[in-house]
Design a protein around this motif. Structure first.
Motif, PDB file in Angstrom:
ATOM      1  N   LEU A   6       0.836  -1.196   0.000  1.00 17.03           N
ATOM      2  CA  LEU A   6       0.000   0.000   0.000  1.00 17.03           C
ATOM      3  C   LEU A   6       0.875   1.251   0.000  1.00 17.03           C
ATOM      4  O   LEU A   6       0.651   2.181  -0.781  1.00 17.03           O
ATOM      5  CB  LEU A   6      -0.937   0.010   1.206  1.00 17.03           C
ATOM      6  N   TRP A   7       1.888   1.271   0.857  1.00 19.49           N
ATOM      7  CA  TRP A   7       2.798   2.412   0.923  1.00 19.49           C
ATOM      8  C   TRP A   7       3.512   2.615  -0.412  1.00 19.49           C
ATOM      9  O   TRP A   7       3.650   3.732  -0.891  1.00 19.49           O
ATOM     10  CB  TRP A   7       3.813   2.237   2.048  1.00 19.49           C
ATOM     11  N   THR A  13       2.237   6.831  -6.706  1.00 16.31           N
ATOM     12  CA  THR A  13       1.213   7.786  -7.124  1.00 16.31           C
ATOM     13  C   THR A  13       1.678   9.218  -6.860  1.00 16.31           C
ATOM     14  O   THR A  13       1.544  10.090  -7.717  1.00 16.31           O
ATOM     15  CB  THR A  13      -0.114   7.517  -6.389  1.00 16.31           C
ATOM     16  N   GLY A  14       2.241   9.444  -5.691  1.00 20.33           N
ATOM     17  CA  GLY A  14       2.746  10.774  -5.359  1.00 20.33           C
ATOM     18  C   GLY A  14       3.855  11.213  -6.293  1.00 20.33           C
ATOM     19  O   GLY A  14       3.882  12.360  -6.742  1.00 20.33           O
ATOM     20  N   VAL A  20       7.675  12.537 -11.412  1.00 15.04           N
ATOM     21  CA  VAL A  20       8.828  11.660 -11.262  1.00 15.04           C
ATOM     22  C   VAL A  20       8.369  10.223 -11.535  1.00 15.04           C
ATOM     23  O   VAL A  20       7.677   9.638 -10.716  1.00 15.04           O
ATOM     24  CB  VAL A  20       9.433  11.757  -9.841  1.00 15.04           C
ATOM     25  N   PRO A  21       8.720   9.675 -12.690  1.00 12.58           N
ATOM     26  CA  PRO A  21       8.281   8.328 -13.019  1.00 12.58           C
ATOM     27  C   PRO A  21       8.983   7.268 -12.166  1.00 12.58           C
ATOM     28  O   PRO A  21      10.025   7.517 -11.563  1.00 12.58           O
ATOM     29  CB  PRO A  21       8.654   8.176 -14.490  1.00 12.58           C
ATOM     30  N   SER A  22       8.412   6.079 -12.127  1.00 12.81           N
ATOM     31  CA  SER A  22       8.921   4.985 -11.313  1.00 12.81           C
ATOM     32  C   SER A  22      10.087   4.285 -11.992  1.00 12.81           C
ATOM     33  O   SER A  22       9.963   3.789 -13.119  1.00 12.81           O
ATOM     34  CB  SER A  22       7.800   3.979 -11.058  1.00 12.81           C
TER      35      SER A  22
END
Length: 63
Positions: A6-7, A13-14, A20-22
């Protein structure tokens, strides 16, 4: 769903909300779609994304 998952989802998402892409998503995409190409390091990936987003502007000004 675990608290850690979840975190991670909330953090991703933030990051996407502020542009800032993953890096993990990039690595997964490269492994799946472009296995013959080298994968950028996390630092090089961040710099590449920053350059793509802000590189066309001189001096760091928005206007």
């Amino acid at each position: 769903m675990s608290l850690k998952a979840l975190w991670r989802g909330l953090a991703d998402t933030g990051r996407l909300m502020v542009g800032v892409p993953s890096y993990q998503a990039y690595c997964a995409h490269m492994a799946e779609a472009h296995p013959d190409r080298p994968v950028l390091s996390a630092t090089a990936f961040f710099r590449d994304r920053q350059q793509a987003r802000y590189g066309g502007r001189g001096g760091g000004r928005c206007c």
